[in-house]
Scaffold this motif. Sequence first.
Motif, PDB file in Angstrom:
ATOM      1  N   SER A  11      82.513  64.046   3.110  1.00 55.23           N
ATOM      2  CA  SER A  11      82.425  63.445   4.441  1.00 55.23           C
ATOM      3  C   SER A  11      81.680  64.361   5.407  1.00 55.23           C
ATOM      4  O   SER A  11      80.900  63.893   6.244  1.00 55.23           O
ATOM      5  N   LEU A  60      78.368  63.393   7.378  1.00 51.46           N
ATOM      6  CA  LEU A  60      78.630  63.292   8.816  1.00 51.46           C
ATOM      7  C   LEU A  60      77.368  63.304   9.686  1.00 51.46           C
ATOM      8  O   LEU A  60      77.302  62.549  10.669  1.00 51.46           O
ATOM      9  N   TRP A 114      75.798  60.042  10.929  1.00 52.74           N
ATOM     10  CA  TRP A 114      76.453  59.238  11.951  1.00 52.74           C
ATOM     11  C   TRP A 114      75.856  59.457  13.325  1.00 52.74           C
ATOM     12  O   TRP A 114      76.210  58.758  14.269  1.00 52.74           O
ATOM     13  N   THR A 115      75.004  60.435  13.459  1.00 52.79           N
ATOM     14  CA  THR A 115      74.339  60.706  14.736  1.00 52.79           C
ATOM     15  C   THR A 115      72.854  60.388  14.608  1.00 52.79           C
ATOM     16  O   THR A 115      72.305  60.292  13.507  1.00 52.79           O
TER      17      THR A 115
END
Length: 319
Positions: A140, A144, A147-148
């Motif tokens: 994850s 991660l 996600w931006t």
Amino acid sequence: MSISSGSAWVNKSASGMARYNLFRRVNWGRLGVIAVPGLWLGIFFFIPFLVVFKISLSESAIAVPPYSAMFEWNLEDAYATFKLNFGNYLYLIEDDFYLDAYISSVKIAAVSTFFTLLVGFPIAYLIARSKPSLRVVLLSLVILPFWTSFLLRVYAWMGFLKKNGIVNEFLLSTGIIDQPLIMLQTDFAVYIGIVYTYLPFMILPLYTALEKMDLTLLEAAEDLGSRPYQSFFLITLPLAIPGVIAGCLLVFIPAVGEFVIPALLGGSDTLMIGRVLWDEFFLNRDWPMASAVAIVMLVVLVLPIMLIRNAQGKEEVHS
């Protein structure tokens, strides 16, 4: 001829004809499965490729769109013309600027891929050898950054690498340097941006290959007196080669045509083919030349991939 023998002959002939019946020989289930990705590739890859290839064979013109038509006809004057312009491809060979752009793009992509592999392999190895409950958390963390926004992450590196950025402020405060380092708008910043951005694409295939590895092979090698580094180079690394190849391709291919990272983190002398494409399309409005550049770049990337896949297929057949 009796009735029974006649009917047997008819049944035999029908079965023989059925053998050549195309509709009965087609595996409709397999065809249905293949049709969906085939249709997707045809619509979103093959057709756009043909459109770009057609534009590359036209001539630049002051019009909308800014290129001449390949086929022209006039019923009143009873004439039709079909023109193919290969001058764009000849100009790519004659002008050293485009060759330098291709070489620079391949060099930057290759160096970035190498460092991405150096950074990504230990991380993937750590995740693959960690506890199953911890793997989910580590994977994850790898995913991660997706996600931006991609642009926000690149802009963040501009804040890190500028003269009064976090890196220079830290080095100055610790006394390691006495004046700020010039890191932004250099090839060094481009390498950092590409490695950081495409690192997950390297880690995930490596993790998949390492996670499937049989650990009893390492135990057997240890029982036979193999040292840890010998076991790594003789067992772990060869078994991870498919993941290495997949990760390198996933990083190298988009890195060759990268535009945003060199434009934001690189300097004016950072020459990459993505930037050349942008200039040809939007500054020079020379769509035929830009299309020719794109087609040649695609050929340069596709041919090595086909050779690698062909070699892998032969190895799988022999094994």
